[in-house]
Design a protein around this motif. Structure first.
Motif, mmCIF file in Angstrom:
data_model
loop_
_atom_site.group_PDB
_atom_site.id
_atom_site.type_symbol
_atom_site.label_atom_id
_atom_site.label_comp_id
_atom_site.label_asym_id
_atom_site.label_seq_id
_atom_site.Cartn_x
_atom_site.Cartn_y
_atom_site.Cartn_z
ATOM 1 N N ALA A 123 0.840 -1.199 0.000
ATOM 2 C CA ALA A 123 0.000 0.000 0.000
ATOM 3 C C ALA A 123 0.875 1.250 0.000
ATOM 4 O O ALA A 123 1.693 1.451 0.897
ATOM 5 C CB ALA A 123 -0.927 0.005 1.214
ATOM 6 N N GLY A 124 0.707 2.101 -1.017
ATOM 7 C CA GLY A 124 1.546 3.289 -1.147
ATOM 8 C C GLY A 124 0.815 4.589 -0.898
ATOM 9 O O GLY A 124 1.251 5.634 -1.396
ATOM 10 N N ASN A 125 -0.284 4.568 -0.146
ATOM 11 C CA ASN A 125 -0.981 5.810 0.200
ATOM 12 C C ASN A 125 -0.336 6.386 1.455
ATOM 13 O O ASN A 125 -0.690 6.038 2.582
ATOM 14 C CB ASN A 125 -2.486 5.568 0.402
ATOM 15 C CG ASN A 125 -2.782 4.363 1.289
ATOM 16 O OD1 ASN A 125 -2.001 3.418 1.364
ATOM 17 N ND2 ASN A 125 -3.920 4.397 1.950
ATOM 18 N N PHE A 126 0.640 7.288 1.246
ATOM 19 C CA PHE A 126 1.455 7.831 2.317
ATOM 20 C C PHE A 126 0.971 9.217 2.734
ATOM 21 O O PHE A 126 0.241 9.906 2.002
ATOM 22 C CB PHE A 126 2.923 7.889 1.897
ATOM 23 C CG PHE A 126 3.524 6.529 1.635
ATOM 24 C CD1 PHE A 126 3.087 5.407 2.311
ATOM 25 C CD2 PHE A 126 4.555 6.380 0.706
ATOM 26 C CE1 PHE A 126 3.635 4.158 2.080
ATOM 27 C CE2 PHE A 126 5.111 5.138 0.462
ATOM 28 C CZ PHE A 126 4.652 4.027 1.150
ATOM 29 N N TYR A 127 1.448 9.631 3.925
ATOM 30 C CA TYR A 127 1.068 10.929 4.493
ATOM 31 C C TYR A 127 2.265 11.532 5.201
ATOM 32 O O TYR A 127 3.267 10.840 5.471
ATOM 33 C CB TYR A 127 -0.103 10.772 5.475
ATOM 34 C CG TYR A 127 -1.374 10.257 4.827
ATOM 35 C CD1 TYR A 127 -2.340 11.140 4.356
ATOM 36 C CD2 TYR A 127 -1.592 8.889 4.654
ATOM 37 C CE1 TYR A 127 -3.498 10.671 3.746
ATOM 38 C CE2 TYR A 127 -2.738 8.409 4.042
ATOM 39 C CZ TYR A 127 -3.686 9.312 3.591
ATOM 40 O OH TYR A 127 -4.825 8.842 2.980
ATOM 41 N N LEU A 128 2.152 12.824 5.521
ATOM 42 C CA LEU A 128 3.175 13.525 6.296
ATOM 43 C C LEU A 128 2.600 13.845 7.671
ATOM 44 O O LEU A 128 1.561 14.499 7.778
ATOM 45 C CB LEU A 128 3.609 14.815 5.592
ATOM 46 C CG LEU A 128 4.373 14.655 4.269
ATOM 47 C CD1 LEU A 128 4.629 16.012 3.626
ATOM 48 C CD2 LEU A 128 5.708 13.921 4.487
ATOM 49 N N ASN A 129 3.272 13.379 8.711
ATOM 50 C CA ASN A 129 2.840 13.621 10.085
ATOM 51 C C ASN A 129 3.914 14.390 10.835
ATOM 52 O O ASN A 129 5.107 14.056 10.745
ATOM 53 C CB ASN A 129 2.558 12.300 10.806
ATOM 54 C CG ASN A 129 1.249 11.678 10.353
ATOM 55 O OD1 ASN A 129 0.318 12.383 9.984
ATOM 56 N ND2 ASN A 129 1.182 10.358 10.370
ATOM 57 N N PRO A 130 3.529 15.430 11.597
ATOM 58 C CA PRO A 130 4.529 16.189 12.366
ATOM 59 C C PRO A 130 5.121 15.338 13.481
ATOM 60 O O PRO A 130 4.408 14.580 14.145
ATOM 61 C CB PRO A 130 3.720 17.365 12.924
ATOM 62 C CG PRO A 130 2.302 16.897 12.927
ATOM 63 C CD PRO A 130 2.170 15.959 11.772
ATOM 64 N N VAL A 131 6.436 15.450 13.673
ATOM 65 C CA VAL A 131 7.103 14.698 14.740
ATOM 66 C C VAL A 131 7.800 15.622 15.718
ATOM 67 O O VAL A 131 7.924 15.309 16.895
ATOM 68 C CB VAL A 131 8.110 13.694 14.153
ATOM 69 C CG1 VAL A 131 7.388 12.551 13.474
ATOM 70 C CG2 VAL A 131 9.072 14.362 13.177
ATOM 71 N N ASN A 132 8.280 16.765 15.250
ATOM 72 C CA ASN A 132 8.917 17.752 16.122
ATOM 73 C C ASN A 132 8.373 19.131 15.753
ATOM 74 O O ASN A 132 7.469 19.263 14.926
ATOM 75 C CB ASN A 132 10.448 17.707 15.978
ATOM 76 C CG ASN A 132 11.020 16.380 16.467
ATOM 77 O OD1 ASN A 132 10.672 15.905 17.547
ATOM 78 N ND2 ASN A 132 11.887 15.780 15.652
ATOM 79 N N ASP A 133 8.935 20.166 16.331
ATOM 80 C CA ASP A 133 8.434 21.516 16.082
ATOM 81 C C ASP A 133 8.538 21.893 14.613
ATOM 82 O O ASP A 133 7.672 22.573 14.080
ATOM 83 C CB ASP A 133 9.207 22.534 16.938
ATOM 84 C CG ASP A 133 8.908 22.364 18.417
ATOM 85 O OD1 ASP A 133 7.843 21.799 18.738
ATOM 86 O OD2 ASP A 133 9.742 22.783 19.243
ATOM 87 N N ASN A 134 9.591 21.457 13.952
ATOM 88 C CA ASN A 134 9.800 21.900 12.583
ATOM 89 C C ASN A 134 10.146 20.738 11.657
ATOM 90 O O ASN A 134 10.881 20.905 10.691
ATOM 91 C CB ASN A 134 10.930 22.955 12.536
ATOM 92 C CG ASN A 134 10.934 23.717 11.229
ATOM 93 O OD1 ASN A 134 9.882 23.995 10.641
ATOM 94 N ND2 ASN A 134 12.132 24.041 10.737
ATOM 95 N N GLU A 135 9.619 19.533 11.954
ATOM 96 C CA GLU A 135 9.911 18.375 11.141
ATOM 97 C C GLU A 135 8.644 17.559 10.891
ATOM 98 O O GLU A 135 7.717 17.550 11.711
ATOM 99 C CB GLU A 135 10.960 17.478 11.805
ATOM 100 C CG GLU A 135 12.356 18.084 11.836
ATOM 101 C CD GLU A 135 13.356 17.152 12.497
ATOM 102 O OE1 GLU A 135 14.548 17.192 12.131
ATOM 103 O OE2 GLU A 135 12.946 16.361 13.383
ATOM 104 N N VAL A 136 8.618 16.891 9.752
ATOM 105 C CA VAL A 136 7.514 15.983 9.419
ATOM 106 C C VAL A 136 8.108 14.640 9.003
ATOM 107 O O VAL A 136 9.244 14.565 8.535
ATOM 108 C CB VAL A 136 6.621 16.542 8.292
ATOM 109 C CG1 VAL A 136 5.854 17.770 8.759
ATOM 110 C CG2 VAL A 136 7.442 16.848 7.046
ATOM 111 N N ASN A 158 10.497 20.923 7.879
ATOM 112 C CA ASN A 158 9.300 21.580 7.356
ATOM 113 C C ASN A 158 9.668 22.871 6.619
ATOM 114 O O ASN A 158 10.812 23.309 6.635
ATOM 115 C CB ASN A 158 8.320 21.880 8.494
ATOM 116 C CG ASN A 158 6.885 21.744 8.052
ATOM 117 O OD1 ASN A 158 6.589 21.854 6.865
ATOM 118 N ND2 ASN A 158 5.984 21.508 8.990
ATOM 119 N N GLY A 159 8.673 23.459 5.958
ATOM 120 C CA GLY A 159 8.892 24.720 5.272
ATOM 121 C C GLY A 159 9.080 24.589 3.780
ATOM 122 O O GLY A 159 9.365 25.594 3.103
#
Length: 274
Positions: A123-136, A158-159
């Protein structure tokens, strides 16, 4: 002999029920992204050879050994996974990707009671989840990290204004108009797919104690083939599954009938004795 036939039928009925459960699971996942159908392979249990013929040689037309062989029923020998590719559907979403080689698998990091474990999925339905203040972090639909190089989760600063995953599995990020590679999907090949163990959630793993036995191998980046903005559908053949279900149900009914017939014959014998 009657009791033996009833035991054989009851054993086989239990195994046929396992096959029906497997078919039901396939049909329930006909719309699951990247799901791979499973097939039950049966094998015969031990049988007894009864030499009840005279010492004269068997007629030349006979193709089977002399005597009678009585089996003990059938058992579910193995659950075989069909890794053939399902149909591809374009979604237009950058984080939807599909593997184009049938034995290739994504790697996921799954927390278990024994610690972190590497499991595999199509399954290749991926997402971006926050892990730190400025990282996903790149994750699957359930939030489990997707593994990249060195079996590490793919974490991005991020950014960025745009993110793409190219045909070789490289994560391309655009910042201030400049594109750069900031991650690489680590794809593996199922060299011995029959040995993979289904663990639920449309995932597989290498059975405990069999790590490093050549069940999976890393795929070089130049051999990775990915199509982005695309998802792979389930490869379940509904018509075949329905046919297999009908055949299994008929076999189940046949064995149930043999138990009923055996019970009637035992009742008849008891009446004759009395």
């Amino acid at each position: 002999m009657i009791n033996r036939s009833m035991i054989q039928a009851s054993v086989t009925m239990g195994q046929l029920q396992s096959k029906l459960d497997l078919i039901g699971n396939n049909l329930a996942n006909v719309n699951t992204t990247g799901y791979k159908s499973r097939q039950a392979d049966f094998s015969s249990l031990l049988y007894q050879q009864i030499d009840n013929l005279s010492s004269e040689p068997a007629p030349r037309s006979r193709q089977t050994p002399d005597g009678v062989r009585i089996g003990s029923g059938a058992s579910l020998g193995h659950t075989n996974v069909d890794l053939s590719q399902g149909s591809l559907q374009n979604t237009g979403r950058e984080l939807d990707i599909a593997l184009l080689e049938k034995s290739h698998l994504f790697q996921l990091q799954i927390p278990t009671e024994a610690g972190l474990e590497t499991q595999y999925s199509r399954a290749g339905n991926f997402y971006l989840n926050p892990v730190n203040d400025n990282e996903v972090m790149l994750t699957d639909a359930e939030g489990y990290p997707v593994l990249g190089e060195a079996a590490d989760p793919i974490v991005l600063e991020n950014g960025f204004t745009e993110l793409k995953i190219n045909e070789e599995g490289s994560v391309v990020v655009t910042r201030d108009g400049q594109s750069s590679f900031e991650g690489q999907l680590e794809v593996v090949e199922a060299v011995r797919p029959r040995m993979l163990e289904a663990v639920g959630g449309n995932r597989f793993k290498v059975p405990s104690g069999m790590e490093g036995t050549g069940i999976t191998s890393e795929v070089p980046q130049n051999e990775t083939r990915i199509q982005n903005q695309t998802l792979e559908s389930s490869n379940v053949d509904t018509s075949k599954q329905m046919t297999d279900m009908l055949n299994a149900q008929r076999s189940y009914q046949f064995n149930a009938k043999s138990i009923s017939t055996g019970d009637q014959m035992m009742g008849l014998i008891n009446q004759l004795r009395s």
